[in-house]
Design an enzyme around this catalytic site. Structure first.
Site, PDB file in Angstrom:
ATOM      1  N   GLU A 150      19.938 -16.014  -1.631  1.00 27.40           N
ATOM      2  CA  GLU A 150      19.219 -16.729  -2.682  1.00 27.40           C
ATOM      3  C   GLU A 150      20.212 -17.493  -3.558  1.00 27.40           C
ATOM      4  OE1 GLU A 150      15.746 -16.956  -3.022  1.00 27.40           O
ATOM      5  OE2 GLU A 150      16.072 -16.189  -1.016  1.00 27.40           O
ATOM      6  N   ARG A 193       7.679 -20.845 -14.441  1.00 24.93           N
ATOM      7  CA  ARG A 193       8.188 -22.199 -14.666  1.00 24.93           C
ATOM      8  C   ARG A 193       7.080 -23.232 -14.847  1.00 24.93           C
ATOM      9  NH1 ARG A 193      12.074 -21.717  -9.498  1.00 24.93           N
ATOM     10  NH2 ARG A 193      10.707 -19.943  -9.103  1.00 24.93           N
ATOM     11  N   LYS A 235     -29.084 -41.027 -15.126  1.00 23.56           N
ATOM     12  CA  LYS A 235     -28.786 -39.599 -15.159  1.00 23.56           C
ATOM     13  C   LYS A 235     -29.926 -38.795 -14.567  1.00 23.56           C
ATOM     14  CE  LYS A 235     -29.882 -36.129 -17.514  1.00 23.56           C
ATOM     15  NZ  LYS A 235     -30.493 -35.408 -18.628  1.00 23.56           N
TER      16      LYS A 235
HETATM   17  C1  UD1 Z   1      11.392 -18.131  -2.329  1.00 24.63           C
HETATM   18  C2  UD1 Z   1      12.413 -17.534  -1.354  1.00 24.63           C
HETATM   19  C3  UD1 Z   1      13.470 -18.576  -1.045  1.00 24.63           C
HETATM   20  C4  UD1 Z   1      12.796 -19.811  -0.478  1.00 24.63           C
HETATM   21  C5  UD1 Z   1      11.683 -20.323  -1.395  1.00 24.63           C
HETATM   22  C6  UD1 Z   1      10.892 -21.391  -0.692  1.00 24.63           C
HETATM   23  C7  UD1 Z   1      12.518 -15.150  -1.850  1.00 24.63           C
HETATM   24  C8  UD1 Z   1      13.343 -14.061  -2.469  1.00 24.63           C
HETATM   25  N1  UD1 Z   1      13.023 -16.362  -1.947  1.00 24.63           N
HETATM   26  O1  UD1 Z   1      12.081 -18.445  -3.537  1.00 24.63           O
HETATM   27  O2  UD1 Z   1      14.419 -18.073  -0.117  1.00 24.63           O
HETATM   28  O3  UD1 Z   1      13.771 -20.812  -0.254  1.00 24.63           O
HETATM   29  O4  UD1 Z   1      10.775 -19.262  -1.750  1.00 24.63           O
HETATM   30  O5  UD1 Z   1       9.958 -21.992  -1.523  1.00 24.63           O
HETATM   31  O6  UD1 Z   1      11.496 -14.877  -1.303  1.00 24.63           O
HETATM   32  N2  UD1 Z   1       5.679 -13.556  -5.164  1.00 24.63           N
HETATM   33  C9  UD1 Z   1       4.813 -12.485  -5.282  1.00 24.63           C
HETATM   34  N3  UD1 Z   1       5.246 -11.391  -5.958  1.00 24.63           N
HETATM   35  C10 UD1 Z   1       6.476 -11.288  -6.499  1.00 24.63           C
HETATM   36  C11 UD1 Z   1       7.336 -12.399  -6.382  1.00 24.63           C
HETATM   37  C12 UD1 Z   1       6.918 -13.503  -5.700  1.00 24.63           C
HETATM   38  O7  UD1 Z   1       3.698 -12.529  -4.803  1.00 24.63           O
HETATM   39  O8  UD1 Z   1       6.784 -10.240  -7.066  1.00 24.63           O
HETATM   40  C13 UD1 Z   1       5.206 -14.731  -4.435  1.00 24.63           C
HETATM   41  C14 UD1 Z   1       5.055 -15.943  -5.343  1.00 24.63           C
HETATM   42  O9  UD1 Z   1       3.735 -16.041  -5.826  1.00 24.63           O
HETATM   43  C15 UD1 Z   1       5.398 -17.088  -4.393  1.00 24.63           C
HETATM   44  C16 UD1 Z   1       6.322 -16.460  -3.366  1.00 24.63           C
HETATM   45  O10 UD1 Z   1       6.171 -15.078  -3.474  1.00 24.63           O
HETATM   46  O11 UD1 Z   1       4.256 -17.584  -3.733  1.00 24.63           O
HETATM   47  C17 UD1 Z   1       7.773 -16.842  -3.595  1.00 24.63           C
HETATM   48  O12 UD1 Z   1       8.148 -16.498  -4.900  1.00 24.63           O
HETATM   49  P1  UD1 Z   1       8.931 -17.498  -5.839  1.00 24.63           P
HETATM   50  O13 UD1 Z   1       9.257 -16.804  -7.102  1.00 24.63           O
HETATM   51  O14 UD1 Z   1       8.266 -18.792  -5.913  1.00 24.63           O
HETATM   52  O15 UD1 Z   1      10.284 -17.602  -5.001  1.00 24.63           O
HETATM   53  P2  UD1 Z   1      11.317 -18.782  -4.942  1.00 24.63           P
HETATM   54  O16 UD1 Z   1      12.316 -18.602  -6.020  1.00 24.63           O
HETATM   55  O17 UD1 Z   1      10.637 -20.074  -4.844  1.00 24.63           O
HETATM   56 CA    CA Z   2       8.523 -20.823  -4.915  1.00 27.79          CA
END
Ligand code: UD1
Ligand code: CA
Length: 452
Positions: free
Chosen positions: A157, A16, A353
């Protein structure tokens, strides 16, 4: 006391953000998202080990992590937050204790909140505690589902939530405290049977509950602190909150900020008591400003060390050292690796500089001082230029103590001007001048009869 460990999930694509840069390296208030999270964890608890899960843009992220005491693991495919955490399992072989898990995209969390989470977790002897938050608009976050008695059942979620669940205003911050003893087994049980086909870390709560472990969620903080940065709009919101926080912290410590709305100060900047910051001022990076200074309006300072009682107005300063009592501006540009010693004055469209300007010297009007060493109490006349560049190489100009350089002088480097020399206005100096001399290097004026 239990040993404490940390994992930061930072492998996500950050789709995003629509960016070539990994999301966790985007900056808020001058600091990368992941650095905000690492700093928060480090100041909250003494961790035995910190592991960052990297994936998207991992080379850059790993490089960025070099300056921290942090280990990393690679998540090859982005299969979800549970899968991400599972990649760190090998780093915790035969290790008991408590694990704090944070997402790399929540830069506003404060260390006190992490401390409180840990306290709550310990006091209640939980196996897992989720930091939650009560928010006005829960859209996009995981919702904390509680049973009739108020016990946490699971986290759903956004995409899986029923209409009723969508109305829940208690959301998952993405910050958890787990007992390592029970975590990995439960994590292995997480599946990807949801409409995103991802392994959700949030599912681990329901699994632990079913296995008879004690879980809970606790709303310890404000909505703004747990904001997740997923797009540029949220990045700007986070930026604004951090700046406001920084300004408030400085004001609480005795710095006057005339107009906080137009003052942009990075998180790591240090400013001394009774310094006044005027509107439209930007202070970035590792800048340190002493006490009793006046800075601004319309001034930018980057990565510079400014001592006390310095006055800077309408100016731009980069990577320089400014000593006590210096006056800069209006309209000066101090470029990298410059040192202005005590009580120097530089202003009125002058540029310095990679030069040292000695104590009490003045570069006050329309001058360029580059690759120079200027001694004490030197007067640089209006329009004086160090000609430091021949198109290929840079050369040094040395001007010793007490020299008086008249207006509009060109100093063609390399050149050395001895102590107490006087250079006549309009001179182009190509040769060294011995101390105490007067030098004139210009065509003699002639006067002729004017033909009508
Ligand atoms: C996530 C939470 C959600 C919470 C929100 C808070 C999950 C399923 N959902 O949603 O409940 O309210 O954060 O901000 O966890 N990441 C990885 N590898 C992956 C996927 C994600 O390292 O395969 C890391 C991302 O870099 C990020 C974090 O996990 O730092 C959360 O992932 P993101 O996709 O941002 O989840 P949200 O939809 O924000
Ligand atoms: Ca997030």
């Amino acid at each position: 006391m239990n040993k404490i460990y940390g994992v930061i999930l930072g492998a996500g694509e950050g789709t995003r953000m629509k960016s070539c840069l990994p999301k966790v390296l985007h900056k808020v208030a001058g600091k990368e998202l992941i650095s905000c999270v690492i700093d928060c964890l480090n100041s909250a608890v003494k961790m035995q080990k910190l592991v960052v899960v990297v994936g998207s843009g991992s080379d850059l992220v790993i490089k960025h992590l070099e300056k921290y005491k942090a280990d990393h693991v690679f998540q090859k495919e982005r299969l979800g937050s549970a899968h991400a955490l599972l990649q760190a399992k090998n780093k915790f072989k035969n290790i008991d204790g408590q694990l704090i898990v944070m997402c790399g995209d929540t830069p506003l969390v404060q260390s006190k909140t992490i401390k409180d989470l840990l306290k709550f977790h310990n006091k209640n002897k939980n196996h897992a505690t989720v930091l939650s938050g009560m928010v006005e608009n829960p859209f996009g976050y995981g919702r904390i589902v509680r049973d009739a008695k108020g016990a946490v059942k699971c986290i759903v979620e956004e995409k899986s939530a029923t209409e009723e669940e969508k109305r829940i205003k208690e959301i998952n911050s993405g910050i958890y405290c787990f007992d390592l003893k029970v975590l990995w087994k439960a994590l292995n049980k997480v599946d990807n049977k949801n409409n995103k086909k991802e392994y959700y870390l949030t599912d681990v709560i329901e699994i632990l509950n079913k296995d008879g472990y004690k879980t809970d969620a606790v709303a310890l903080t404000t909505e703004e602190e747990i904001l997740g940065v997923n797009d540029r709009k949220q990045l700007a919101v986070a930026e604004q909150i951090l700046r406001e926080r920084k300004n408030n912290e400085l004001m609480a410590n005795g710095v006057t900020i005339v107009d906080p709305k137009t003052t942009y100060i990075d998180s790591d900047v240090v400013i001394g008591q009774d310094t006044i910051i005027k509107p439209n001022t930007i202070i970035e990076g590792k800048t340190k400003i002493g006490k009793n200074c006046i800075v601004g309006p319309d001034t930018t300072i980057m990565d510079s060390q400014i001592e006390e009682s310095v006055f800077i107005t309408y100016s731009y300063i980069e990577e320089s050292e400014i000593e006590k009592g210096v006056k800069i501006g209006p309209f000066a540009h101090i470029r990298p690796k410059s040192v202005l010693k005590q009580n120097v004055k530089v202003g009125n469209f002058s540029e310095v500089k990679k030069s040292v300007v000695g104590q009490g010297s003045k570069v006050n009007h329309l001058s360029y001082i580059g690759d120079a060493i200027v001694g004490k109490d030197v007067n640089i006349g209006a329009g004086t230029i160090t000609c430091n560049y021949d198109g290929k190489n840079k050369f040094q100009t040395v001007i010793q103590d007490d020299v008086f350089v008249g207006s509009n002088v060109n100093l063609v480097a390399p050149v050395n001007i001895g102590k107490k020399v006087l250079i006549a206005a309009g001179s182009t100096i190509t040769d060294d001048v011995l101390p105490n001399k007067l030098t004139i290097a210009r065509a003699r004026q002639i006067v002729k009869v004017r033909k009508k």
